[in-house]
Structures are given as structure tokens and as C-alpha cells.
Design a protein around this motif. Structure first.
Motif, PDB file in Angstrom:
ATOM      1  N   GLU A 113      -3.529  37.609  39.504  1.00 17.74           N
ATOM      2  CA  GLU A 113      -3.468  37.706  38.040  1.00 17.74           C
ATOM      3  C   GLU A 113      -2.398  36.765  37.478  1.00 17.74           C
ATOM      4  N   GLU A 114      -1.214  36.753  38.149  1.00 15.85           N
ATOM      5  CA  GLU A 114      -0.134  35.866  37.699  1.00 15.85           C
ATOM      6  C   GLU A 114      -0.554  34.402  37.812  1.00 15.85           C
ATOM      7  N   PHE A 115      -1.227  34.057  38.896  1.00 14.20           N
ATOM      8  CA  PHE A 115      -1.706  32.687  39.082  1.00 14.20           C
ATOM      9  C   PHE A 115      -2.665  32.286  37.956  1.00 14.20           C
ATOM     10  N   HIS A 116      -3.581  33.183  37.654  1.00 11.52           N
ATOM     11  CA  HIS A 116      -4.570  32.890  36.606  1.00 11.52           C
ATOM     12  C   HIS A 116      -3.898  32.723  35.252  1.00 11.52           C
ATOM     13  N   PHE A 122      -0.684  26.897  31.498  1.00 14.35           N
ATOM     14  CA  PHE A 122      -0.453  25.477  31.825  1.00 14.35           C
ATOM     15  C   PHE A 122      -1.435  24.578  31.078  1.00 14.35           C
ATOM     16  N   HIS A 123      -2.705  24.912  31.128  1.00 10.62           N
ATOM     17  CA  HIS A 123      -3.705  24.090  30.439  1.00 10.62           C
ATOM     18  C   HIS A 123      -3.445  24.046  28.944  1.00 10.62           C
ATOM     19  N   LYS A 124      -3.051  25.174  28.397  1.00 12.40           N
ATOM     20  CA  LYS A 124      -2.808  25.260  26.959  1.00 12.40           C
ATOM     21  C   LYS A 124      -1.619  24.385  26.556  1.00 12.40           C
ATOM     22  N   THR A 125      -0.497  24.527  27.281  1.00 13.29           N
ATOM     23  CA  THR A 125       0.719  23.773  26.916  1.00 13.29           C
ATOM     24  C   THR A 125       0.572  22.287  27.225  1.00 13.29           C
ATOM     25  N   LEU A 126      -0.213  21.946  28.232  1.00 10.88           N
ATOM     26  CA  LEU A 126      -0.410  20.534  28.548  1.00 10.88           C
ATOM     27  C   LEU A 126      -1.138  19.829  27.412  1.00 10.88           C
ATOM     28  N   ALA A 135       5.166  22.415  33.054  1.00 13.30           N
ATOM     29  CA  ALA A 135       5.717  22.240  34.400  1.00 13.30           C
ATOM     30  C   ALA A 135       6.202  23.564  34.971  1.00 13.30           C
ATOM     31  N   LYS A 136       6.841  24.376  34.114  1.00 16.10           N
ATOM     32  CA  LYS A 136       7.324  25.684  34.583  1.00 16.10           C
ATOM     33  C   LYS A 136       6.153  26.598  34.950  1.00 16.10           C
ATOM     34  N   GLN A 137       5.105  26.577  34.130  1.00 19.00           N
ATOM     35  CA  GLN A 137       3.941  27.415  34.426  1.00 19.00           C
ATOM     36  C   GLN A 137       3.267  26.964  35.728  1.00 19.00           C
ATOM     37  N   GLN A 169      -4.026  19.857  39.517  1.00 19.15           N
ATOM     38  CA  GLN A 169      -3.323  20.018  38.240  1.00 19.15           C
ATOM     39  C   GLN A 169      -1.930  19.392  38.284  1.00 19.15           C
ATOM     40  N   ARG A 170      -1.293  19.416  39.458  1.00 20.56           N
ATOM     41  CA  ARG A 170       0.031  18.769  39.574  1.00 20.56           C
ATOM     42  C   ARG A 170      -0.106  17.260  39.394  1.00 20.56           C
ATOM     43  N   GLU A 171      -1.107  16.672  40.034  1.00 19.69           N
ATOM     44  CA  GLU A 171      -1.327  15.239  39.867  1.00 19.69           C
ATOM     45  C   GLU A 171      -1.700  14.912  38.423  1.00 19.69           C
ATOM     46  N   ASN A 172      -2.427  15.813  37.800  1.00 20.24           N
ATOM     47  CA  ASN A 172      -2.788  15.637  36.396  1.00 20.24           C
ATOM     48  C   ASN A 172      -1.546  15.615  35.519  1.00 20.24           C
ATOM     49  N   LEU A 173      -0.641  16.561  35.785  1.00 18.32           N
ATOM     50  CA  LEU A 173       0.603  16.627  35.009  1.00 18.32           C
ATOM     51  C   LEU A 173       1.448  15.372  35.238  1.00 18.32           C
ATOM     52  N   ILE A 174       1.578  14.969  36.499  1.00 10.60           N
ATOM     53  CA  ILE A 174       2.391  13.791  36.810  1.00 10.60           C
ATOM     54  C   ILE A 174       1.791  12.547  36.167  1.00 10.60           C
ATOM     55  N   TYR A 175       0.467  12.477  36.133  1.00  6.81           N
ATOM     56  CA  TYR A 175      -0.183  11.342  35.485  1.00  6.81           C
ATOM     57  C   TYR A 175       0.161  11.294  33.997  1.00  6.81           C
TER      58      TYR A 175
END
Length: 768
Positions: A113-116, A122-126, A135-137, A169-175
Motif C-alpha cells: 500500500e505504501e509503495f502504491h 511521485f507521478h503527481k509531483t513529477l 525524489a523523496k516519494q 521511474q528513477r531513470e525518468n526522474l534523472i532524465y
């Protein structure tokens, strides 16, 4: 009592808890009763002193029976308790396992549940470009996934799906963060295929944008702070700053340090941010000054600090990270491209170098204020402060290079040395400057009384007139100039310069004979010059240390400053070089005489022609040497050398004639003619001076320099003399002939010259 025991034994099967308690209670009561009876018996036995032996035995038996009943009951209790305990533990373990399994499932569901939730956030804030929260999420989601991996037996396909999603998603954020970083710091670089040079660096530009704001700001924009903090959370900031630092060094900082004509221009562009570009300004300087370098570097770093790097990430600022990455390479470049060339070339400029040290201190202070630099003492400042050491090292290196260049230059360019020739010694401070004139005047009278009446000539210790290589004179002047630099320098610097001068002479001793070896053997002119060079150096080394010792710091002034130990080596080096050349010339003469067929049978025209040719060649060789060495060698060395070679020639001729067993009249006449040629032309090879009229003196002194000259002249007389004349010149062993030849030699010569007659026999009897 027996019925109780029977009852207990009958119930040794499975006992109920209540029955067991009742039996224990009954047993306890019986124990108390037995205790009272025993105590009563003991009391009566020891207090009332009654004869009750029988009663005691009964009581003892009763106690033993009770003890046995206790043991049996205890055994039954232990057996029953252990059986019940094992059953209870097994049941409780099963319940506990079931409970733990349920708890694990609930925890896994909670982590899922926490992961979801974290991924949704994460998607929302990105999308909202809230990169720090995103990044924190993402870190929360990673932590939840790691917690799921910690349990054995968790669903592997599910974990693989979660890990894959995290990676994507990490690679997406770093990009996204990298994309934002590229927009904030935009590089324009020269084409990679273009050769690196000053002109190519003029195409370098760095655009620092405003990060979405429309008005220029004096501090980094908020978006930049979010990007840098998000990169820090993801552990990518160090990598990004490292890549940025490499480009910054290669295309901006190093060119500014290396090329003095490059300058940096900072321009504020409305709605676009700040632009750093390189401009060219022509300058005659080959290397930039430290102040120019510090100014240009600070302009770049201050601009970056203001618009890009003044952001805190964690407990430190980004400028600290960049400083750690660029400082070592940048300071190394400043040292080798700037400070190295700013080191003074002479000791007079050392005092002015304090300005460079101060500029370096201010440069590092500015870097520390912007947090590019940490620590107090750095290699850059240390290098600037050690200017005395670097000055000495640079001076020594330059001196050795210059000395080696002189040693390997042509030797035939010469200068004439006369007793009046003096090296230009720099003016040195007077060590006795404190003495007053009155004291000096008082000592003059006493000094005059102590003086000898006979004084040495003013030129007694002067070097004789000769010629030396111009390069050797320059080498000696270089040594004097280097020693003058040591005067007034620090102890370390002076010591280094002094031993560099010693190294110059050691280098000469080793390099010149090796480098010019073939020419020194091939050309007699160069051998003579090398002889003079070595004697010239040895002459000056005798007093060189004494001239400078009082003016040098300790320990050089205490006696370490000396060159006297090098003098014997240089004298020997010059002597060996010239002797080697004399041996070459001697070998050539002997080779020519070997073609004369031992000067025998000269009545044969061919033999006489060959012998005459050999003699003429030897005379020609001596005349050529006399001309080559004229005005080069000192007169005394010249005369000794020519005398030695002429003596070799006539000694060989004398030896050849003395070995002849039969000399006919015609042979004797021919030998006389050949020898007379040497007597007439031999002195003419002594021409040490260019002025012909001054050489007559040395030509008349041939017997002084040619050991066998008188012997040779006596031999020539004998070749034409009759027996009576020979006997008269022998004069019973007291004549001039007897002084040059032994009686056996003269008898052998008479037998060769004259036929066997009575007159010859009489003459031989008179040769004693």
C-alpha cells in the motif's frame, strides 16, 4: 500408613489435578504429624532423660516410610507434568506460527500500500515539477520495495515488477532533472574535430538561464535549488557536478590560465540570464601574470557562485563540491602555466615577489568566502611562499642548461688570454666595512716594517699568454654570476647555487672529453685549446672560493665554499688530453720513418728518395704543428711540446743510423745530407709567436728543449769526418763526442764507416 502408600501406588497412572492436590495435602498433614512426634520424642529423650528406646525405633520406622512415600509421589508428579507440558508447548507453537504468518501478510500488504501511494504521489509531483517531493516519494517507494525483498517466500514475480517499475521511474526522474540542469547551464563548445588552440576556445560560451523567472536575480532561482536537492536525494549530484567541472576546466578555466590574450566577458541578457564568453586581446606576453590569472578565474567562479552554485544541499553547498573537484587540477595548472614563469630570474627581484604572494593569499581568501576552498595551507600558496627555493631551483636549472650548451658548442672559437685579462667579477660588499680610516693608517707603518725587501712580480701568479675557447670564458663568467646571486640570498638558496657552480665544473670534467673525444684526437689545434681550457679553469678555481666565501651565509662562509679540490683533476685532464695528441703525432712520425727502409743502402736512388721523402714529411709535420699551435699554447708549453716531438724524430734517426753495420762513403754522404737538412730546418719549427723576429730567441734555444740535439749534431760531424778527426773529438774520453756516445757505440760506428785497416785498428784502440 500402609493403606496410604497402597493408594498412592494404585493411582500411578494418569492423575487428575484435583486428586493430586488432595494427595499432596494429605501427605503434608502426615509429615507435620510425624514432625511433631519426632520433636516430642527428641524432647523427652534429651530433656526428660527417659528410657524410651522402643518408642524411638518405632518413630524411626515411621519416618522412613513417609520418606519413601514422598519419593514415589515426587516421581509421579514429574512424569505427569512433563507429559502435559510437551502437549501445551506444541499447541502454543502452532498458534504462534499462524499468528506470525498473519502478521507478515498484513505487513506486506501495508508495504504494498505504501509503495502504491508513494508511486502515485511521485507521478503527481513529477508532473508539477516538484522534484524534491518526487525524489523523496521515489525513495519511500524504494524503501518499501526493499522491505518486501527482506522476507523469504514473498512472491518473486511481484517483486520483479516492483523493481522494474522503480528503475524505470528513477531513470525518468534523472532524465527530467538532467534536462532541467541543461536548461539552467547551457554550454556552447567548439567542434570536437577542430584542433585545440586559442582561436577554437573563442567559441566557448556558458549560458546561465533564469530558471523560468523573467527578471534577473542576484541569487540562484528556486527551480535550480529543487533540481540540485532532488539530484542529491537520488545520489546523482556528484556525477552531474563532476561532468560540469570537467567541461569548465577544459574549455574555460584552463584556457584563461594558459593564454594571456584570453579574457572572460560576463554579460546580462534580459529574460535569458547571464552569458560567459571568451574574448581575445592581443598581448606580447608569452605567459600571463598571477594577478591577471587570479582576476579572470575569480570572475568565472563568482558568476557561477551567484547564479548557479550558491545552493545548500544537505549540510554543504554545491560550490564546495565543485571546489573539491576542480581545485587540485586548477591549482596545478596555475603553478605550471603561471607561477612557474613568474619566479624571478635574479636575486634583485626576489623582494618584489611579495606582491605575488599577497595576491595569492587574497585569491584563496576569496575562494574560501565562496566555499570553493577548504583548509588553510594549499599547494598554490605554499608554492608562492617558497619562492626562494623555486628561484634557486629555476636558477640552477637554467645555469646547468646554459653550461651544457656552452660545453657542447664549437671549441675553435677562441679568445686570447693575457696577464692583464680579468673576468668581470660583480661588485661584492666589503666584509670589513666597519674598519675606520684611522685604524688603517695606524697599521700602514707596522705593515711596511714587516714587508720583505724583495717582492714577487705583479704577474707571478698570472696565467701565461694563450688562447682558450670563448665558450669556456663564458662558462667561467656564468659561474661568477651564479655565485654573485648566492651573495645575500638565504642559506638554503645560497647553498643550492654554490653547489650548482660545482656541478658546472664536474659536468665540464665529464662531458667535454666525451663529447669532443674524436675531434680532440683528430685535430691538434683543438687538443691544445682543450689543454688551455683546463688550465684556465684550474687557475681560477684556486681563488674562486676565497673570493666569495666572506660574503656567503653559513655554513659556506665557514670553509665549505671551496673549489680547490677540483684543481688537480682539471690539470690532469688538460695534461692527459694534450699528451694523447702528442702520442698521436709521435706515432705518425714513426710511421713515416718506417717507410725509409732503415736508411740503409742509400747509394740506391730509390732508397735515397724514399728516405729523403720520409725526412721531408717529418719536417713538414713539425712545421704544420708549429703553425697550428702558434699563439695558442703558452710559449713554454709550446717549446716543450715541439722539442719533445723533434727529439723523437732525431732519436729515431740516430737509432736507425747506429744500427747500420756497413756505411759506404756514398751512404755516409747521403746520411749527412739528410741529417744536415734536419739540423738546418729543425730549429725553424719553433715559432711560438706570430712575430717572426721574436721567435729567433727560441730557435737558438733548441738544445734546451731537444735532449738529443747535441748528440745528433755530433753524429752528423762523424758522418763526414776522417779517423783522426774522430779520435781528436773523442779526446781520450774527454771530448764532446765522448759526452754523447759510449765507447762501444763509437767503435761500432767507426767499423760501419771505415774499412778494416791498420789506421782503423789504431783509431779503435784510442776509443776507450
Amino acid at each position: 500408613m500402609a493403606s496410604f502408600v497402597t493408594e498412592v501406588l494404585a493411582s500411578s497412572g494418569k492423575l487428575e489435578k484435583e486428586d493430586l492436590a488432595a494427595k499432596i495435602s494429605t501427605l503434608s498433614r502426615k509429615v507435620e504429624e510425624t514432625k511433631e512426634e519426632v520433636c516430642d520424642m527428641i524432647n523427652k529423650r534429651y530433656n526428660e532423660i527417659l528410657p524410651s528406646m522402643q518408642g524411638a525405633e518405632v518413630l524411626m520406622g515411621q519416618a522412613e516410610e513417609v520418606s519413601k512415600e514422598i519419593d514415589v509421589l515426587k516421581s509421579c508428579i514429574e512424569t505427569e507434568v512433563q507429559q502435559n507440558l510437551h502437549t501445551a508447548v506444541t499447541e502454543y507453537a502452532k498458534l504462534k506460527q499462524q499468528l506470525e504468518r498473519n502478521t507478515t501478510v498484513i505487513a506486506m500488504l501495508r508495504h504494498l500500500e505504501e509503495f502504491h501511494i508513494a508511486m502515485e504521489e511521485f507521478h503527481k509531483t513529477l508532473l508539477e515539477k516538484k522534484y524534491v517531493i518526487a525524489a523523496k516519494q521515489l525513495e519511500k517507494a524504494r524503501h518499501s520495495a526493499d522491505s518486501l525483498k527482506a522476507w523469504k517466500g514473498s512472491e518473486l514475480p511481484l517483486l520483479r515488477a516492483l523493481s522494474s517499475e522503480l528503475t524505470v521511474q528513477r531513470e525518468n526522474l534523472i532524465y527530467h532533472l538532467g534536462d532541467e540542469w541543461k536548461r539552467l547551464a547551457v554550454w556552447k563548445l567548439p567542434p570536437s574535430k577542430e584542433p585545440m588552440g586559442m582561436k577554437s576556445f573563442l567559441k566557448t560560451e556558458l549560458q546561465l538561464t533564469l530558471g523560468g523567472t523573467k527578471e534577473p536575480r542576484q541569487s540562484p532561482p528556486p527551480l535550480l535549488s529543487c533540481v540540485l536537492q532532488a539530484l542529491t536525494i537520488q545520489g546523482e549530484l556528484q556525477h552531474k557536478i563532476k561532468l560540469f567541472s570537467q567541461v569548465l576546466l577544459k574549455y574555460l578555466l584552463k584556457p584563461l590560465i594558459t593564454y594571456p590574450s584570453l579574457n572572460v566577458e560576463v554579460s546580462e541578457q534580459q529574460s535569458e540570464g547571464t552569458l560567459l564568453s571568451l574574448q581575445c586581446a592581443e598581448t606580447p606576453e608569452e605567459h600571463p601574470s598571477p594577478s591577471q590569472v587570479y582576476t579572470k578565474v575569480l570572475v568565472v567562479l563568482k558568476t557561477l557562485h551567484t547564479h548557479l552554485l550558491d545552493v545548500s544541499v544537505g549540510e554543504r553547498k554545491v560550490s564546495v563540491i565543485l571546489g573539491d573537484l576542480v581545485w587540485q587540477e586548477m591549482s596545478h595548472c596555475i603553478i605550471h602555466e603561471c607561477l612557474l614563469y613568474s619566479i624571478p630570474t635574479n636575486s634583485c627581484q626576489l623582494q618584489q615577489y611579495s606582491a605575488v604572494i599577497k595576491e595569492t593569499e587574497e585569491f584563496e581568501k576569496s575562494l574560501k568566502e565562496m566555499q570553493y576552498l577548504r583548509g588553510d595551507s594549499t599547494e598554490l600558496l605554499k608554492y608562492a611562499r617558497d619562492v626562494n627555493c623555486h628561484f634557486a631551483s629555476k636558477k640552477c636549472k637554467d645555469v646547468i642548461v646554459a653550461a651544457r650548451k656552452l660545453m657542447t658548442s664549437e671549441m675553435h672559437n677562441t679568445v686570447k688570454i693575457t696577464p692583464d685579462s680579468k673576468l668581470s667579477i660583480p661588485k661584492l660588499p666589503s666584509p670589513g666595512s666597519g674598519d675606520n680610516k684611522g685604524k688603517q693608517g695606524a697599521n700602514k707603518l707596522e705593515a711596511s716594517r714587516l714587508e720583505n725587501e724583495k717582492q714577487l712580480g705583479t704577474r707571478t701568479l698570472c696565467l701565461p699568454v694563450c688562447r682558450i675557447s670563448e665558450s669556456v670564458q663564458q662558462l667561467m663568467e656564468l659561474a661568477l654570476h651564479t655565485l654573485s646571486e648566492a651573495v645575500g640570498s638565504s642559506s638554503q638558496c645560497a647553498t643550492q647555487l654554490f653547489f650548482t657552480v660545482r656541478n658546472i665544473f664536474q659536468l665540464f670534467y665529464d662531458v667535454v672529453p666525451t663529447y669532443h673525444k674524436e675531434n680532440l684526437l683528430k685535430f691538434p689545434h683543438l687538443a691544445a685549446i682543450q689543454h688551455n681550457n683546463c688550465m684556465y679553469i684550474a687557475h681560477h678555481l684556486l681563488t674562486l672560493g676565497h673570493q666569495f666565501r666572506p660574503h656567503l651565509p653559513d655554513p659556506l662562509s665557514e670553509g665549505a665554499a671551496t673549489f680547490v679540490d677540483l684543481v688537480p683533476g682539471f690539470r690532469k685532464l688538460g695534461a692527459h688530453c694534450f699528451l694523447a695528441q702528442l702520442n698521436v703525432q709521435r706515432a705518425e712520425m714513426l710511421e713515416r720513418f718506417s717507410t725509409a727502409r732503415n736508411f740503409s743502402n742509400l747509394d740506391d736512388e730509390d732508397n735515397y728518395s724514399t728516405a729523403s721523402k720520409a725526412v721531408r714529411q717529418v719536417i713538414h709535420q713539425l712545421k704544420r704543428l708549429g703553425t697550428v699551435w702558434q699563439d695558442v699554447l703558452p710559449v713554454n708549453i709550446y717549446c716543450k711540446a715541439m722539442g719533445t716531438l723533434l727529439n723523437t724524430a732525431i732519436s729515431e734517426l740516430i737509432a736507425k743510423i747506429m744500427t747500420l753495420e756497413d756505411i759506404s762513403t756514398e751512404d755516409g754522404e747521403h746520411l749527412h745530407i739528410l741529417c744536415q737538412t734536419i739540423i738546418e730546418e729543425g730549429p725553424l719549427v719553433f715559432i711560438p709567436l706570430p712575430e717572426e723576429n721574436k721567435n729567433k730567441k727560441y730557435q737558438e734555444e733548441v738544445p734546451v728543449y731537444v735532449k738529443k740535439w747535441i748528440t745528433f749534431k755530433e753524429l752528423v760531424i762523424v758522418l763526414r769526418a776522417n779517423l783522426q778527426e774522430i779520435v781528436d773529438r773523442w779526446a781520450e774520453g774527454k771530448g764532446p763526442l765522448a759526452l754523447e756516445f759510449s765507447s762501444s757505440e763509437m767503435k761500432s760506428l767507426i767499423r760501419a764507416l771505415f774499412q778494416n785497416t791498420e789506421r782503423r785498428a789504431v783509431a779503435l784502440t784510442k776509443i776507450k
